[in-house]
Each structure stands twice: as structure tokens, then as C-alpha cells.
Motif scaffolding. Structure first.
Motif, short mmCIF file in Angstrom:
data_model
loop_
_atom_site.label_atom_id
_atom_site.label_comp_id
_atom_site.label_asym_id
_atom_site.label_seq_id
_atom_site.Cartn_x
_atom_site.Cartn_y
_atom_site.Cartn_z
N CYS A 200 0.83 -1.19 0.00
CA CYS A 200 0.00 0.00 0.00
C CYS A 200 0.88 1.26 0.00
O CYS A 200 1.80 1.37 0.81
N CYS B 191 -0.01 3.33 3.61
CA CYS B 191 0.37 2.85 4.95
C CYS B 191 1.55 1.89 4.90
O CYS B 191 2.10 1.54 5.94
N CYS C 152 -4.35 -0.26 -0.01
CA CYS C 152 -5.14 -1.31 0.63
C CYS C 152 -6.58 -0.80 0.77
O CYS C 152 -6.85 0.39 0.56
N CYS D 203 -7.13 2.22 3.24
CA CYS D 203 -6.60 3.50 2.73
C CYS D 203 -7.43 4.00 1.55
O CYS D 203 -7.65 5.20 1.41
ZN LIG Z 1 -3.00 1.20 3.32
#
Ligand SMILES: [Zn+2]
Length: 124
Positions: free
Chosen positions: A91, A94, A112, A115
Motif C-alpha cells: 500500500c 500505509c 489497501c 486506505c
Molecule cells: Zn494502506
């Protein structure tokens, strides 16, 4: 993600890229109707990922007009670059791994699910 998985995703992305480039050319040529009909006919993930949900991918794809095809093509190219530099499946927000089911549904995903949801909320 192991190399074998990565290679499988690369293959999918390359195939998707080829298809998008073709669609883009068709759209550019004004063959809107022709490309829309091959749009729904072509299901590149069906063979290898018959069991997994392609709905997110299909939905994103359905929005397509030439701008959208271009946008998708860019996402696919970025995903291919991430494969090359080893950050595919991570991701961008994050830094955690993106679940494989998500990548199977949306091979060019760069975020992801949580997010992505945050991003969508931020856009509202
Ligand atoms: Zn993420």
C-alpha cells in the motif's frame, strides 16, 4: 509476495495493458461501438481467477471512455513499474501489504482497502 505470484500478476498486467492499448486506439479512431462490444466480451481474469470476485475491477472498467481507458492504462503501467522495483502489492499510503484477493480483483491496486476508503472519503 513470492516471485511466482509476482510473475503471475505481471502476466495479467501485461495482458491488461495490451487490451487497454487496443481499446484506446479503437476509441481514438472513433470506433466507440466496436470497442464497447469487445469490452464486455473480454474477461481476462476468468481463466486464472475464476473463483475470485472481479466486480470492483469490472465496475471501474465499465466507466470507461477514452479518458478512463487512458487512466487505467496509466495505473497498469504504474503497477508494472512497482513490479520492477519490488514494491508491488504494498500500500502506497500505509506501507502494509495489500491482500492478494484485492490484487486479484484489481491487479493495479496501489492502496489497501482501508486506505482506499479513506481516500474516497477525503474526496467527498
Ligand atoms: Zn494502506
Amino acid at each position: 509476495m513470492n516471485k511466482k505470484k509476482m510473475a503471475a500478476f505481471k502476466k495479467i498486467l501485461l495482458r491488461e495493458k495490451e487490451m487497454l492499448e487496443k481499446q484506446y486506439r479503437d476509441l481514438e479512431q472513433g470506433n466507440l461501438l466496436a470497442s464497447q462490444s469487445d469490452f464486455s466480451g473480454e474477461m481476462p481474469f476468468e481463466e486464472e481467477y475464476a473463483a475470485s470476485g472481479t466486480s470492483t475491477f469490472e465496475r471501474e472498467r465499465d466507466l470507461s471512455l477514452s479518458e478512463n481507458v487512458k487512466d487505467l492504462l496509466q495505473k497498469v503501467n504504474e503497477a508494472l513499474e512497482r513490479i520492477e522495483n519490488g514494491t508491488y502489492g504494498i500500500c502506497e499510503m500505509c506501507g502494509l501489504p495489500i491482500p492478494e484477493e484485492r490484487l486479484e480483483a484489481l491487479p493495479y491496486a496501489n492502496l489497501c482497502i482501508s486506505c482506499k476508503q479513506k481516500e474516497e472519503q477525503a474526496m467527498r
